[in-house]
Design a protein around this motif. Structure first.
Motif, PDB file in Angstrom:
ATOM      1  N   ARG A   3     -35.792  37.987 -23.150  1.00  0.00           N
ATOM      2  CA  ARG A   3     -34.559  37.237 -23.368  1.00  0.00           C
ATOM      3  C   ARG A   3     -34.877  35.830 -23.857  1.00  0.00           C
ATOM      4  N   PRO A   4     -34.062  35.296 -24.783  1.00  0.00           N
ATOM      5  CA  PRO A   4     -34.261  33.904 -25.199  1.00  0.00           C
ATOM      6  C   PRO A   4     -33.972  32.952 -24.042  1.00  0.00           C
ATOM      7  N   ARG A  70     -41.112  28.461 -21.104  1.00  0.00           N
ATOM      8  CA  ARG A  70     -40.596  28.825 -22.423  1.00  0.00           C
ATOM      9  C   ARG A  70     -39.274  28.141 -22.712  1.00  0.00           C
ATOM     10  N   VAL A  71     -39.097  27.746 -23.983  1.00  0.00           N
ATOM     11  CA  VAL A  71     -37.800  27.295 -24.488  1.00  0.00           C
ATOM     12  C   VAL A  71     -37.647  27.859 -25.894  1.00  0.00           C
ATOM     13  N   ARG A 117     -41.213  26.113 -31.493  1.00  0.00           N
ATOM     14  CA  ARG A 117     -42.004  26.700 -32.578  1.00  0.00           C
ATOM     15  C   ARG A 117     -42.635  28.015 -32.151  1.00  0.00           C
ATOM     16  N   GLU A 118     -43.151  28.064 -30.945  1.00  0.00           N
ATOM     17  CA  GLU A 118     -43.769  29.296 -30.454  1.00  0.00           C
ATOM     18  C   GLU A 118     -42.775  30.450 -30.421  1.00  0.00           C
ATOM     19  N   GLU A 158     -38.253  19.787 -42.229  1.00  0.00           N
ATOM     20  CA  GLU A 158     -39.578  19.603 -41.640  1.00  0.00           C
ATOM     21  C   GLU A 158     -40.053  20.838 -40.887  1.00  0.00           C
ATOM     22  N   GLU A 159     -39.136  21.545 -40.244  1.00  0.00           N
ATOM     23  CA  GLU A 159     -39.525  22.644 -39.372  1.00  0.00           C
ATOM     24  C   GLU A 159     -39.386  24.027 -39.996  1.00  0.00           C
ATOM     25  N   ALA A 160     -38.918  24.094 -41.229  1.00  0.00           N
ATOM     26  CA  ALA A 160     -38.742  25.406 -41.872  1.00  0.00           C
ATOM     27  C   ALA A 160     -40.055  26.185 -41.909  1.00  0.00           C
ATOM     28  N   GLY A 161     -41.155  25.501 -42.160  1.00  0.00           N
ATOM     29  CA  GLY A 161     -42.445  26.179 -42.222  1.00  0.00           C
ATOM     30  C   GLY A 161     -42.925  26.698 -40.886  1.00  0.00           C
ATOM     31  N   HIS A 162     -42.326  26.221 -39.800  1.00  0.00           N
ATOM     32  CA  HIS A 162     -42.675  26.690 -38.458  1.00  0.00           C
ATOM     33  C   HIS A 162     -41.733  27.784 -37.971  1.00  0.00           C
TER      34      HIS A 162
END
Length: 227
Positions: A3-4, A70-71, A117-118, A158-162
């Motif tokens: 679950r998220p 986790r987040v 990101r993870e 900035e975060e699209a690549g992650h």
């Protein structure tokens, strides 16, 4: 399936508590606020983990988050508003408003990004119609929300690549305690039925968070429907 895990700021009432109830069946929740009976009761109701954060003390965020695992998603929902003309509002109001509405989300995002990101998760900013247009006596609040839009727009690229998605939701006037305060400052009566139901905004946010991975919803406006 795992679950998220979704962290929601300003979860004690209004849109935040409505969102917690909306997501509880499918998300594990971390609900932040200044603590107290309302937050504790909501966490007990939806099976969430409470996290006390003082948004005017960003230097304390790292220690507060040390025990968080986790987040997947971060929903920046907390905010403050104080109406007044530019000629009459002192720097204290501007400093407090920008600290809570802009600086705190920026610092909290920075600290949580490695976790998000993870998970290839989502950072979602609950903005306002005032983040798109500044009306008289809304200068300090609108400035903080315009800045929040800038933060979201920069972060998205900035975060699209992650693999991190970044969205902004712009609710119109919603039946929340903040709206009641605004109406009092405007010298007007408060009738919750005249405004958007917080559950409607919460359903919109949930839709954005749960959208399939091949889609991103950068900017979503929620306006009152026809009466």
């Amino acid at each position: 399936m795992t679950r998220p895990v979704t962290l929601i700021t300003g979860a004690s009432g209004g849109i935040g508590s409505a969102l917690a109830r909306q997501l509880a069946p499918t998300h594990d929740l971390i609900l932040t606020g200044r603590g107290g009976a309302e937050l504790d009761a909501l966490c007990a109701e939806v099976g969430a983990t409470p996290l006390t954060l003082d948004l005017i003390r960003p230097e304390a965020f790292a220690a507060a988050l040390a025990g968080v695992g986790r987040v997947t998603n971060v929903v920046h929902n907390a905010g403050v508003v104080e109406l007044g003309r530019v000629a009459e509002q002192g720097h204290e109001v501007w400093t407090h408003t920008l600290a809570v509405n802009t600086v705190a989300p920026a610092e909290l995002t920075r600290l949580l990004l490695p976790r998000v990101r993870e998970e290839r998760g989502t950072v979602l900013f609950v903005n306002s119609g005032a983040g798109l247009r500044a009306n008289p006596e809304w200068g300090s609040y609108a400035a903080s929300k315009f800045a929040l839009k800038a933060l979201a727009d920069a972060l998205r690229d900035e975060e699209a690549g992650h693999g991190v998605r970044v969205s902004t939701v712009y609710p119109g006037r919603t039946a929340t305690p903040m709206q009641q305060k605004v109406r009092e400052q405007e010298g007007q009566g408060y009738d919750p039925a005249a405004f958007i139901d917080p559950a409607t905004v919460a359903a919109t946010i949930a839709f954005v968070l749960n959208a399939p991975r091949d889609a991103q919803l950068p900017d979503v406006s929620v306006r009152p429907g026809p009466r």
